[in-house]
Design a protein around this motif. Structure first.
Motif, PDB file in Angstrom:
ATOM      1  N   HIS A   1       0.729  -1.574   0.221  1.00  0.00           N
ATOM      2  CA  HIS A   1      -0.019   0.256   0.410  1.00  0.00           C
ATOM      3  C   HIS A   1       0.897   1.212  -0.137  1.00  0.00           C
ATOM      4  N   VAL A   2       0.477   1.926  -0.482  1.00  0.00           N
ATOM      5  CA  VAL A   2       0.994   4.101  -0.495  1.00  0.00           C
ATOM      6  C   VAL A   2      -0.008   4.408   0.013  1.00  0.00           C
ATOM      7  N   ARG A   3       1.113   4.614   1.421  1.00  0.00           N
ATOM      8  CA  ARG A   3       0.657   6.441   2.332  1.00  0.00           C
ATOM      9  C   ARG A   3       1.389   7.255   1.904  1.00  0.00           C
ATOM     10  N   LEU A   4       0.641   8.669   1.560  1.00  0.00           N
ATOM     11  CA  LEU A   4       1.127   9.722   1.468  1.00  0.00           C
ATOM     12  C   LEU A   4       1.270  10.679   2.362  1.00  0.00           C
ATOM     13  N   ASN A   5       2.110  11.535   1.325  1.00  0.00           N
ATOM     14  CA  ASN A   5       2.250  13.071   2.380  1.00  0.00           C
ATOM     15  C   ASN A   5       2.395  12.819   4.755  1.00  0.00           C
ATOM     16  N   ALA A   6       3.393  11.736   4.290  1.00  0.00           N
ATOM     17  CA  ALA A   6       3.968  11.380   5.783  1.00  0.00           C
ATOM     18  C   ALA A   6       4.822  12.141   6.040  1.00  0.00           C
ATOM     19  N   THR A   7       4.898  12.283   7.418  1.00  0.00           N
ATOM     20  CA  THR A   7       6.913  12.905   8.465  1.00  0.00           C
ATOM     21  C   THR A   7       6.821  12.124   8.887  1.00  0.00           C
ATOM     22  N   GLU A   8       6.420  10.857   9.412  1.00  0.00           N
ATOM     23  CA  GLU A   8       7.122  10.333  10.467  1.00  0.00           C
ATOM     24  C   GLU A   8       6.364   8.548   9.638  1.00  0.00           C
ATOM     25  N   GLN A   9       8.220   7.066  10.280  1.00  0.00           N
ATOM     26  CA  GLN A   9       7.485   6.159   9.678  1.00  0.00           C
ATOM     27  C   GLN A   9       6.610   5.126  10.729  1.00  0.00           C
ATOM     28  N   GLU A  10       5.961   4.443  10.747  1.00  0.00           N
ATOM     29  CA  GLU A  10       4.936   4.013  11.594  1.00  0.00           C
ATOM     30  C   GLU A  10       5.281   2.059  11.169  1.00  0.00           C
ATOM     31  N   ALA A  11       4.976   2.032  12.022  1.00  0.00           N
ATOM     32  CA  ALA A  11       5.237   0.225  12.022  1.00  0.00           C
ATOM     33  C   ALA A  11       5.076  -0.401  11.200  1.00  0.00           C
ATOM     34  N   ASP A  12       5.986  -0.979  10.356  1.00  0.00           N
ATOM     35  CA  ASP A  12       6.019  -2.210   9.279  1.00  0.00           C
ATOM     36  C   ASP A  12       5.634  -0.463   7.878  1.00  0.00           C
ATOM     37  N   GLU A  13       5.860   0.348   7.740  1.00  0.00           N
ATOM     38  CA  GLU A  13       6.297   0.802   6.458  1.00  0.00           C
ATOM     39  C   GLU A  13       7.285   1.217   6.365  1.00  0.00           C
ATOM     40  N   VAL A  14       7.692   0.990   5.155  1.00  0.00           N
ATOM     41  CA  VAL A  14       8.681   2.167   4.615  1.00  0.00           C
ATOM     42  C   VAL A  14       8.850   3.879   3.928  1.00  0.00           C
ATOM     43  N   LEU A  15       9.651   4.567   5.167  1.00  0.00           N
ATOM     44  CA  LEU A  15       9.287   5.814   4.476  1.00  0.00           C
ATOM     45  C   LEU A  15      10.191   6.296   3.369  1.00  0.00           C
ATOM     46  N   ILE A  16       9.764   7.260   2.495  1.00  0.00           N
ATOM     47  CA  ILE A  16      10.615   7.493   1.543  1.00  0.00           C
ATOM     48  C   ILE A  16      10.401   9.177   1.875  1.00  0.00           C
ATOM     49  N   GLY A  17      11.737   9.540   1.662  1.00  0.00           N
ATOM     50  CA  GLY A  17      11.312  11.296   2.445  1.00  0.00           C
ATOM     51  C   GLY A  17      11.445  11.671   1.014  1.00  0.00           C
ATOM     52  N   PHE A  18      11.676  13.292   2.042  1.00  0.00           N
ATOM     53  CA  PHE A  18      12.708  14.046   0.604  1.00  0.00           C
ATOM     54  C   PHE A  18      12.565  15.647   2.211  1.00  0.00           C
ATOM     55  N   GLY A  19      13.893  15.703   0.990  1.00  0.00           N
ATOM     56  CA  GLY A  19      14.192  16.912   2.209  1.00  0.00           C
ATOM     57  C   GLY A  19      14.734  16.883   2.906  1.00  0.00           C
ATOM     58  N   GLU A  20      14.164  17.901   4.135  1.00  0.00           N
ATOM     59  CA  GLU A  20      14.237  17.617   5.307  1.00  0.00           C
ATOM     60  C   GLU A  20      13.867  15.982   6.482  1.00  0.00           C
ATOM     61  N   ILE A  21      13.091  15.541   5.934  1.00  0.00           N
ATOM     62  CA  ILE A  21      12.554  14.706   6.294  1.00  0.00           C
ATOM     63  C   ILE A  21      12.733  13.142   5.710  1.00  0.00           C
ATOM     64  N   GLU A  22      13.824  12.754   6.304  1.00  0.00           N
ATOM     65  CA  GLU A  22      14.904  11.622   5.407  1.00  0.00           C
ATOM     66  C   GLU A  22      14.391  10.556   5.196  1.00  0.00           C
ATOM     67  N   GLY A  23      13.475   9.665   6.180  1.00  0.00           N
ATOM     68  CA  GLY A  23      13.385   8.365   5.815  1.00  0.00           C
ATOM     69  C   GLY A  23      13.837   7.175   5.295  1.00  0.00           C
ATOM     70  N   VAL A  24      14.265   6.256   4.636  1.00  0.00           N
ATOM     71  CA  VAL A  24      14.689   5.287   5.032  1.00  0.00           C
ATOM     72  C   VAL A  24      15.894   5.157   3.395  1.00  0.00           C
ATOM     73  N   LEU A  25      14.846   6.351   2.486  1.00  0.00           N
ATOM     74  CA  LEU A  25      15.400   6.599   0.919  1.00  0.00           C
ATOM     75  C   LEU A  25      14.916   7.868   0.616  1.00  0.00           C
ATOM     76  N   ASN A  26      16.028   8.817   0.209  1.00  0.00           N
ATOM     77  CA  ASN A  26      15.163  10.134   0.511  1.00  0.00           C
ATOM     78  C   ASN A  26      15.209  10.387  -0.770  1.00  0.00           C
ATOM     79  N   LEU A  27      14.656  11.009  -1.593  1.00  0.00           N
ATOM     80  CA  LEU A  27      14.165  11.397  -2.988  1.00  0.00           C
ATOM     81  C   LEU A  27      14.696  12.631  -3.163  1.00  0.00           C
ATOM     82  N   SER A  28      15.189  13.593  -2.200  1.00  0.00           N
ATOM     83  CA  SER A  28      16.629  14.484  -2.728  1.00  0.00           C
ATOM     84  C   SER A  28      16.173  14.980  -1.436  1.00  0.00           C
TER      85      SER A  28
END
Ligand code: TXA
Ligand code: MG
Length: 318
Positions: free
Chosen positions: A237-264
């Motif tokens: 599934h895909v969750r948009l506009n996420a600012t934090e990673q929740e349980a059993d999620e992989v967060l893709i970040g952008f800018g200052e929102i880090e994430g496991v991977l960061n788009l830029s």
């Protein structure tokens, strides 16, 4: 359906272009690199070859294909290119911009390319490899993105192999595609421009180049069939506009929102577009319950990124 041992050949290898052209001339399909995403190419004038694209992708027959040409002259053989369309082509071609234009009477493109419409989508790709293949074949090629219908568009030869391996004889490997999302599509009717699919060439870029404002999408006179809501669907599934990673999620970040991977990390939207499908694929391979994605500013190329993200997050058809 015929099965193949899919051959992957670098576009820098001697004879790679001729090999692709031989397969296409025989009526076979070849995956080719473009500057946006990989395309699943067939000779656009060959009915059986074009029908085969729909079978191999599992694509609904009402979803027309883009006809790729080597230059404006080749486009003019098949569509009526108005003065405004000529200016747009001269400014943006070769490049990631597709124009939907009225077909010429008796045009020699196989009917399923335009899925029964009286218009044809034409694009002159920025990729030199793609243009060389078209020039050497001497005819336009029909090429949708080289993925099974409804899945993410491929940005590397390996992505194509994973989605369509065994179903096509040849993949021409041109490395990672620089743009990373599909071309912008516009329609021009009565010298008015309508945006049919946002991409890296923005409506503002086009207005600035040809000094012609866009028509409101709701009042458009042509439609882009096959722009189904659920598209670009990863397994998770895909969750948009996420600012934090929740349980059993992989967060893709952008800018200052880090994430496991960061788009830029530097908030560069072109870099984010280049990484978008690649990172969603990477995240999907970890098989999380959900892929969470940081907010992307809705400006410039961000408009196209958000369009693809909305579709990736939409309820699934099946
Ligand atoms: O960047 C791209 O455009 C890539 C590369 C391979 O060139 N191609 C691509 O093709 O994205 P595809 O099939 O995934 O998307 C083409 C879309 C169709 O979904 C359809 O909505 C629109 O182009 N289209 C094609 N012909 C049309 C027509 N005559 N009228 C309106 N829309 C059309
Ligand atoms: Mg596609």
């Amino acid at each position: 359906m015929a099965t193949f041992k899919t051959q992957v050949v670098s576009d820098r290898q001697d004879g790679a272009i001729s090999l692709a052209v031989e397969e296409l001339a025989r009526g076979n399909l070849v995956a080719i690199p473009t500057e946006t995403v990989y395309g699943l190419a067939a000779d656009a004038t060959e009915l059986c070859a074009v029908q085969h694209i729909y079978t191999v992708k599992g694509r609904p027959s009402n979803n027309p294909l883009i006809c790729h040409v080597a230059d404006i002259d080749m486009a003019q053989k098949y569509v009526v290119v108005s003065p405004l369309a000529t200016r747009v082509m001269q400014f943006f071609w070769p490049g990631p911009l597709t124009l939907v234009l009225p077909t010429r009477p008796g045009f020699a493109i196989a009917a399923p390319v335009s899925a029964g419409l009286d218009t044809l989508a034409v694009r002159c790709p920025g990729s030199e490899t793609a243009r060389q293949i078209i020039s050497e074949l001497g005819r336009p090629i029909a090429a949708p993105s080289a993925n099974p219908s409804g899945k993410l568009s491929p940005t590397s030869a390996d992505d194509v192999l994973q989605g369509l391996g065994g179903r096509i004889p040849l993949i021409i490997d041109g490395g990672d595609t620089p743009v990373g999302i599909e071309s912008t599509i516009i329609g021009i009717v009565d010298e008015k421009i309508t945006l049919l699919r946002p991409g890296s060439v923005t409506a503002d870029d086009i207005t600035a180049a040809v000094h012609t404002p866009f028509f409101d999408r709701d009042s458009q006179q042509i439609t882009a069939p096959g722009q189904l809501e659920s598209h670009y669907a990863p397994s998770s599934h895909v969750r948009l506009n996420a600012t934090e990673q929740e349980a059993d999620e992989v967060l893709i970040g952008f800018g200052e929102i880090e994430g496991v991977l960061n788009l830029s990390p530097s908030s560069n939207l072109e870099e984010a577009a280049h990484n978008l499908f690649k990172f969603i694929r990477k995240a999907d391979k970890r098989n999380p319950n959900c892929i969470a994605i940081a907010p992307i500013p809705n400006q410039g190329v961000g408009i196209a990124i958000n369009d693809r993200l909305r579709r990736a997050a939409a309820p699934r058809n099946q």
